[in-house]
Scaffold this active site. Structure first.
Site, PDB file in Angstrom:
ATOM      1  N   LYS A  35     -10.474  28.679  37.588  1.00  0.00           N
ATOM      2  CA  LYS A  35      -9.279  28.375  36.807  1.00  0.00           C
ATOM      3  C   LYS A  35      -8.405  27.355  37.529  1.00  0.00           C
ATOM      4  O   LYS A  35      -7.904  26.400  36.915  1.00  0.00           O
ATOM      5  CB  LYS A  35      -8.473  29.653  36.553  1.00  0.00           C
ATOM      6  CG  LYS A  35      -7.190  29.421  35.763  1.00  0.00           C
ATOM      7  CD  LYS A  35      -6.292  30.646  35.746  1.00  0.00           C
ATOM      8  CE  LYS A  35      -6.901  31.775  34.953  1.00  0.00           C
ATOM      9  NZ  LYS A  35      -5.970  32.930  34.838  1.00  0.00           N
ATOM     10  N   LEU A 153       9.297  34.712  26.631  1.00  0.00           N
ATOM     11  CA  LEU A 153       8.601  33.568  26.047  1.00  0.00           C
ATOM     12  C   LEU A 153       7.770  34.024  24.849  1.00  0.00           C
ATOM     13  O   LEU A 153       7.022  35.001  24.934  1.00  0.00           O
ATOM     14  CB  LEU A 153       7.675  32.926  27.090  1.00  0.00           C
ATOM     15  CG  LEU A 153       8.322  32.492  28.408  1.00  0.00           C
ATOM     16  CD1 LEU A 153       7.261  32.006  29.385  1.00  0.00           C
ATOM     17  CD2 LEU A 153       9.363  31.407  28.156  1.00  0.00           C
ATOM     18  N   CYS A 260       1.988  41.314  23.803  1.00  0.00           N
ATOM     19  CA  CYS A 260       3.242  41.956  24.199  1.00  0.00           C
ATOM     20  C   CYS A 260       3.608  43.161  23.339  1.00  0.00           C
ATOM     21  O   CYS A 260       3.691  44.278  23.840  1.00  0.00           O
ATOM     22  CB  CYS A 260       4.384  40.934  24.180  1.00  0.00           C
ATOM     23  SG  CYS A 260       4.232  39.638  25.425  1.00  0.00           S
TER      24      CYS A 260
END
Length: 459
Positions: A35, A153, A260
């Site tokens: 990554k 966010l 979330c």
């Protein structure tokens, strides 16, 4: 300031890019070398509008560096943001092993006094645990102040939210640490709220739980509207004008998803249970959402009978538009239920197909073109309100489908426009439309508790 961000996931990348854009020198560390190698070449593994440009700009000007080296990341920094994953465990509780691991690593490698800010969403009391881990393992001459600094966010608009959020929450009893953190964000015109650590941790969970409650509430109202002949969009518009309620999160549909809301609502339920509090309201919110995600398949079975061998176009795989995230997506539940019923599924999504393939494999077909997804389909289910779907000419349905029946789980189209086309159209909390005429007001789609429909004639 010299800042390190631990974790190159969704929150970590947006935080890193945002802080670098504010002028700080940012080092982002992650344990996954593959990554990091991609990020060093500005190659993202997530889809988030505006993020790639922000990363490229700050990589080029040297404000942002990616590494897997903990000594480079932690030995000479002033502030460390923890943004590692806190996934859901099988029982609904929060997995904190990555938090523990990064806390131990920080304690081992820091060489000067630091402020450690937790961005990751963690149960109340976790920051105190982080403090204990670091105090027990760091050099005794060093000071490490732990601060709760939760993120707010929204996927699909996270870059905008970083720079134009509603509030910045800083949880600490240390006034010096709070002052330094305020300086980190001082160029942003966003209110700063300073609380104690546990209150900051709870603010994050309470915020998401309240928004999830608002979504489940409006969906329950939509189901009642379906029974009594009211229009949920007019109802939502009317109540949204009440300043005490507001218009946001009053869009009826097939429920919330993502990384979330599902995780945080269950985690808060667990927190409540841990202190012997029965959070019945939140339990109901979760149950309503689970039911709502299954609603399109229940509607489909009533609309066309058996789904065995039926070709179904599933429009949308991501849990919301402008993201490739399928975690908690209603589409996953819909796919599994359609397959159980024996349907043949072809799914369209402009961004989330690669992620969906990793989960669903070859159990369904995939289409990057809306028209191909609809070709010869006997039923279309809209699960994500992508602009590509909302803005598609309605002629595409009768042009490519066999005998177009649309179940719109996101109320993408106006009933007035639908009536101009040869479509059967079922949506959430609104009247059914059959072919070219709106059904009689008495022929309303009624949902009964056991999950069947009455007074809505499909044949």
């Amino acid at each position: 300031m010299k800042i390190t961000v631990a974790g190159a996931g969704y929150v970590g990348l947006v935080t890193s890019a945002g802080l670098a854009e504010l002028g700080h020198q940012v080092t982002c560390i992650d344990i996954q070398k593959e990554k990091i190698d991609l990020l060093q070449n500005n190659r993202l593994q997530i889809y988030e509008p505006g993020l790639r440009h922000l990363l490229a700009k700050n990589l080029q000007n040297g404000k942002l560096v990616f590494t897997v080296d903990p000594h480079l990341a932690y030995s000479n920094t002033e502030i460390i943001f923890i943004a590692v994953g806190t996934p859901e465990k099988s029982g609904g509780s929060v997995e904190l092993k990555y938090i523990h691991e990064v806390a131990q690593q920080i304690a081992h490698f820091i060489e000067n006094d630091v402020i450690i800010c937790t961005k990751s969403t963690v149960p109340v009391g976790t920051n105190n645990l982080i403090k204990q881990i670091i105090e027990n393992q760091k050099a005794p001459t060093l000071r490490a102040e732990v601060v709760a600094n939760p993120e707010f966010l929204r996927e699909g608009s996270a870059v905008h939210d970083f720079f134009h959020g509603d509030r910045i929450v800083i949880g600490t009893d240390n006034l010096e640490a709070a002052s330094i953190l305020k300086k980190v964000y001082q160029s942003l015109d966003i209110p700063v709220i300073i609380t104690d650590i546990r209150s900051a941790e709870m603010i994050k969970y309470a915020s998401n739980a309240f928004l999830a409650t608002k979504i489940s509430f409006i969906n329950e109202i939509a189901n009642i509207c379906q029974k009594v002949g009211a229009d949920i969009e007019e109802v939502a518009f009317g109540i949204g004008h009440d300043k005490r309620i507001g218009p946001d999160f009053l869009k009826a549909g097939i429920g919330y998803g993502g990384s979330c809301f599902p995780k945080d609502t269950k985690a808060l339920l667990g927190i409540a249970s841990g202190v012997e509090h029965h959070f019945d309201l939140l339990a109901a919110v979760i149950n309503v959402n689970n039911f709502q995600q299954s609603l399109p398949v229940l509607m489909a079975k009533e609309a066309i009978g058996s789904l065995q061998g039926k070709k179904v176009a599933l429009l949308g795989l991501a849990f919301k538009p402008e993201t490739d995230d399928i975690r908690g997506s209603a589409s996953l539940r819909i796919v599994n239920e359609l397959l159980t019923e024996g349907a043949i599924v072809r799914a369209y999504d402009p961004a989330a197909i690669p992620n969906a393939q990793r989960v669903l494999g070859d159990t369904i077909e995939y289409a990057y073109d809306l028209r191909f997804a609809l070709h010869e389909a006997e039923l279309a289910i809209i699960a994500t309100d992508w602009a590509q779907i909302k803005n598609a000419p309605l002629e595409v349905y009768p042009s490519f489908m066999k005998d177009p029946i649309i179940i719109d789980g996101r109320n993408c189209y106006s009933l007035k426009e639908i009536q101009k086309h040869s479509l059967t159209y079922l949506s959430i909390g609104r009247r059914c439309i059959f072919k070219d005429s709106l059904i009689d007001d008495k022929k309303i789609l009624h949902f009964k508790e056991e999950g069947s429909y009455e007074d809505c004639h499909f044949h």
